[in-house]
Write a protein that holds these residues in place. Structure first.
Motif, mmCIF file in Angstrom:
data_model
loop_
_atom_site.group_PDB
_atom_site.id
_atom_site.type_symbol
_atom_site.label_atom_id
_atom_site.label_comp_id
_atom_site.label_asym_id
_atom_site.label_seq_id
_atom_site.Cartn_x
_atom_site.Cartn_y
_atom_site.Cartn_z
ATOM 1 N N PHE A 1 7.054 0.972 -27.923
ATOM 2 C CA PHE A 1 6.032 1.314 -26.929
ATOM 3 C C PHE A 1 4.972 2.257 -27.478
ATOM 4 C CE2 PHE A 1 4.384 1.471 -22.774
ATOM 5 C CZ PHE A 1 4.204 2.781 -22.355
ATOM 6 N N ASP A 2 5.406 3.234 -28.247
ATOM 7 C CA ASP A 2 4.460 4.253 -28.699
ATOM 8 C C ASP A 2 3.674 3.817 -29.933
ATOM 9 O OD1 ASP A 2 4.402 7.677 -29.707
ATOM 10 O OD2 ASP A 2 3.473 6.794 -27.930
ATOM 11 N N ASP A 3 4.076 2.720 -30.567
ATOM 12 C CA ASP A 3 3.428 2.282 -31.799
ATOM 13 C C ASP A 3 2.321 1.254 -31.569
ATOM 14 O OD1 ASP A 3 6.410 2.416 -33.901
ATOM 15 O OD2 ASP A 3 5.035 3.966 -33.195
ATOM 16 N N TYR A 4 2.109 0.899 -30.328
ATOM 17 C CA TYR A 4 1.092 -0.073 -29.980
ATOM 18 C C TYR A 4 0.042 0.556 -29.064
ATOM 19 C CZ TYR A 4 3.533 -4.097 -31.917
ATOM 20 O OH TYR A 4 4.107 -4.989 -32.772
ATOM 21 N N ALA A 5 -1.186 0.084 -29.224
ATOM 22 C CA ALA A 5 -2.241 0.464 -28.282
ATOM 23 C C ALA A 5 -2.113 -0.432 -27.059
ATOM 24 C CB ALA A 5 -3.609 0.290 -28.920
ATOM 25 N N ILE A 6 -1.861 0.159 -25.904
ATOM 26 C CA ILE A 6 -1.730 -0.597 -24.666
ATOM 27 C C ILE A 6 -3.050 -0.496 -23.903
ATOM 28 C CG2 ILE A 6 -0.418 -0.928 -22.551
ATOM 29 C CD1 ILE A 6 1.236 -1.284 -25.092
ATOM 30 N N GLY A 7 -3.506 -1.627 -23.421
ATOM 31 C CA GLY A 7 -4.796 -1.619 -22.738
ATOM 32 C C GLY A 7 -4.806 -2.502 -21.504
ATOM 33 N N TRP A 8 -5.883 -2.368 -20.752
ATOM 34 C CA TRP A 8 -6.119 -3.203 -19.578
ATOM 35 C C TRP A 8 -7.431 -3.956 -19.779
ATOM 36 C CZ3 TRP A 8 -2.759 -4.080 -15.716
ATOM 37 C CH2 TRP A 8 -1.701 -3.174 -15.539
ATOM 38 N N PHE A 9 -7.376 -5.238 -19.516
ATOM 39 C CA PHE A 9 -8.547 -6.101 -19.559
ATOM 40 C C PHE A 9 -8.670 -6.786 -18.206
ATOM 41 C CE2 PHE A 9 -9.784 -6.509 -24.127
ATOM 42 C CZ PHE A 9 -8.870 -5.604 -24.630
ATOM 43 N N ARG A 10 -9.821 -7.383 -17.971
ATOM 44 C CA ARG A 10 -9.975 -8.144 -16.734
ATOM 45 C C ARG A 10 -10.897 -9.340 -16.962
ATOM 46 N NH1 ARG A 10 -13.558 -3.825 -13.127
ATOM 47 N NH2 ARG A 10 -15.527 -4.035 -14.285
ATOM 48 N N GLN A 11 -10.727 -10.324 -16.104
ATOM 49 C CA GLN A 11 -11.603 -11.487 -16.146
ATOM 50 C C GLN A 11 -11.966 -11.880 -14.733
ATOM 51 O OE1 GLN A 11 -10.151 -14.883 -18.363
ATOM 52 N NE2 GLN A 11 -12.240 -15.612 -18.650
ATOM 53 N N ALA A 12 -13.238 -11.767 -14.427
ATOM 54 C CA ALA A 12 -13.750 -12.159 -13.124
ATOM 55 C C ALA A 12 -14.074 -13.653 -13.135
ATOM 56 C CB ALA A 12 -14.999 -11.347 -12.797
ATOM 57 N N GLY B 1 -15.718 -16.979 -13.501
ATOM 58 C CA GLY B 1 -16.940 -17.404 -14.179
ATOM 59 C C GLY B 1 -17.457 -16.451 -15.228
ATOM 60 N N LYS B 2 -16.682 -15.420 -15.575
ATOM 61 C CA LYS B 2 -17.152 -14.439 -16.552
ATOM 62 C C LYS B 2 -16.186 -14.344 -17.724
ATOM 63 C CE LYS B 2 -19.894 -11.539 -13.488
ATOM 64 N NZ LYS B 2 -20.218 -10.137 -13.099
ATOM 65 N N GLU B 3 -16.672 -13.719 -18.787
ATOM 66 C CA GLU B 3 -15.855 -13.498 -19.960
ATOM 67 C C GLU B 3 -14.823 -12.405 -19.677
ATOM 68 O OE1 GLU B 3 -17.792 -16.206 -22.429
ATOM 69 O OE2 GLU B 3 -16.489 -14.702 -23.336
ATOM 70 N N ARG B 4 -13.726 -12.497 -20.433
ATOM 71 C CA ARG B 4 -12.733 -11.439 -20.337
ATOM 72 C C ARG B 4 -13.305 -10.171 -20.955
ATOM 73 N NH1 ARG B 4 -6.598 -13.217 -21.523
ATOM 74 N NH2 ARG B 4 -7.324 -14.799 -20.044
ATOM 75 N N GLU B 5 -13.044 -9.009 -20.348
ATOM 76 C CA GLU B 5 -13.602 -7.757 -20.842
ATOM 77 C C GLU B 5 -12.561 -6.645 -20.833
ATOM 78 O OE1 GLU B 5 -16.777 -6.396 -18.330
ATOM 79 O OE2 GLU B 5 -15.521 -6.293 -16.545
ATOM 80 N N GLY B 6 -12.738 -5.712 -21.748
ATOM 81 C CA GLY B 6 -11.862 -4.562 -21.785
ATOM 82 C C GLY B 6 -12.225 -3.569 -20.712
ATOM 83 N N ASP C 1 -15.392 -5.352 -9.057
ATOM 84 C CA ASP C 1 -14.126 -5.133 -9.760
ATOM 85 C C ASP C 1 -13.145 -6.275 -9.515
ATOM 86 O OD1 ASP C 1 -14.406 -1.684 -8.830
ATOM 87 O OD2 ASP C 1 -14.805 -2.553 -10.817
ATOM 88 N N THR C 2 -13.495 -7.200 -8.651
ATOM 89 C CA THR C 2 -12.634 -8.345 -8.387
ATOM 90 C C THR C 2 -12.417 -9.152 -9.658
ATOM 91 O OG1 THR C 2 -13.297 -8.527 -6.070
ATOM 92 C CG2 THR C 2 -12.449 -10.530 -7.126
ATOM 93 N N ALA C 3 -11.151 -9.330 -10.028
ATOM 94 C CA ALA C 3 -10.821 -10.015 -11.285
ATOM 95 C C ALA C 3 -9.307 -10.136 -11.401
ATOM 96 C CB ALA C 3 -11.359 -9.223 -12.481
ATOM 97 N N VAL C 4 -8.885 -10.925 -12.357
ATOM 98 C CA VAL C 4 -7.492 -10.891 -12.799
ATOM 99 C C VAL C 4 -7.405 -9.814 -13.877
ATOM 100 C CG1 VAL C 4 -5.593 -12.147 -13.866
ATOM 101 C CG2 VAL C 4 -7.129 -13.320 -12.275
ATOM 102 N N TYR C 5 -6.473 -8.906 -13.710
ATOM 103 C CA TYR C 5 -6.310 -7.791 -14.634
ATOM 104 C C TYR C 5 -5.098 -8.070 -15.529
ATOM 105 C CZ TYR C 5 -9.842 -5.023 -12.321
ATOM 106 O OH TYR C 5 -11.046 -4.557 -11.824
ATOM 107 N N TYR C 6 -5.317 -7.910 -16.828
ATOM 108 C CA TYR C 6 -4.298 -8.196 -17.828
ATOM 109 C C TYR C 6 -3.930 -6.931 -18.594
ATOM 110 C CZ TYR C 6 -5.850 -13.036 -17.196
ATOM 111 O OH TYR C 6 -6.181 -14.261 -16.679
ATOM 112 N N CYS C 7 -2.673 -6.810 -18.888
ATOM 113 C CA CYS C 7 -2.170 -5.761 -19.765
ATOM 114 C C CYS C 7 -2.060 -6.337 -21.175
ATOM 115 C CB CYS C 7 -0.803 -5.319 -19.260
ATOM 116 S SG CYS C 7 -0.033 -3.993 -20.193
ATOM 117 N N THR C 8 -2.401 -5.525 -22.171
ATOM 118 C CA THR C 8 -2.366 -6.000 -23.548
ATOM 119 C C THR C 8 -1.701 -4.974 -24.457
ATOM 120 O OG1 THR C 8 -4.481 -5.003 -24.191
ATOM 121 C CG2 THR C 8 -4.566 -7.193 -23.198
ATOM 122 N N ALA C 9 -1.270 -5.452 -25.621
ATOM 123 C CA ALA C 9 -0.714 -4.578 -26.639
ATOM 124 C C ALA C 9 -1.236 -5.011 -27.998
ATOM 125 C CB ALA C 9 0.810 -4.635 -26.625
ATOM 126 N N SER C 10 -1.652 -4.030 -28.811
ATOM 127 C CA SER C 10 -2.169 -4.323 -30.142
ATOM 128 C C SER C 10 -1.608 -3.336 -31.149
ATOM 129 C CB SER C 10 -3.704 -4.228 -30.168
ATOM 130 O OG SER C 10 -4.278 -5.205 -29.351
#
Length: 129
Positions: A28-39, A41-46, A89-98
C-alpha cells in the motif's frame, strides 16, 4: 491486485460525498494511489493523488479547495472527500495505483494520462442542479 471503490451516489449541487478505495494485493505504501474520473463524452482525467509513501498530495485545479484525499494505512484504504459538489463533477470516479508516482502526479497536475498500473472498476457520482 484489487482496487474497490465505494461511496458514489446521487447528490444535489452544494452537497458532499466521501468515496472510499479499498486496496489489496500490493504494498500500500509503495504505490501512488490516486483518483480519476470520466464524465459522459469526455476524456478520463486525474482528480487527486498521493505521492509514493503518501508524503504529498496533489489536486487538479478544478477541485482544489473542494476535494480532499486522505488514507487509513491500517485499513489500506484511500478516501476522497468531495464538498461543494457541482453538476460538472458528475462522472464515474476511479481509484488507481502506480509504482512510478510521476505518472499519477503528471496526470493529476497536467492532464497527461500515461502509465497507470492498476484501475478500479469505478463508482458513479451524479450531482443534480
Amino acid at each position: 491486485v484489487q482496487l474497490v471503490e465505494s461511496g458514489g451516489g446521487l447528490v444535489q449541487a452544494g452537497g458532499s460525498l466521501r468515496l472510499s478505495c479499498a486496496v489489496s494485493g500490493l504494498a500500500f505504501d509503495d504505490y501512488a494511489i490516486g483518483w480519476f474520473r470520466q464524465a459522459p463524452g469526455k476524456e478520463r482525467e486525474g482528480v487527486s493523488c498521493f505521492s509514493k509513501h503518501k508524503t504529498t498530495t496533489y489536486y487538479a485545479d478544478s477541485v482544489k479547495g473542494r476535494f480532499a484525499i486522505s488514507s487509513d494505512n491500517a485499513k489500506n484504504t484511500v478516501y476522497l472527500q468531495m464538498n461543494n459538489l457541482k453538476p460538472e463533477d458528475t462522472a464515474v470516479y476511479y481509484c488507481t495505483a502506480s509504482w512510478d508516482d510521476r505518472h499519477t502526479i503528471m496526470a493529476v497536475t497536467s492532464g497527461y494520462l500515461y502509465g497507470i498500473d492498476y484501475w478500479g472498476k469505478g463508482t458513479l457520482v451524479t450531482v443534480s442542479s
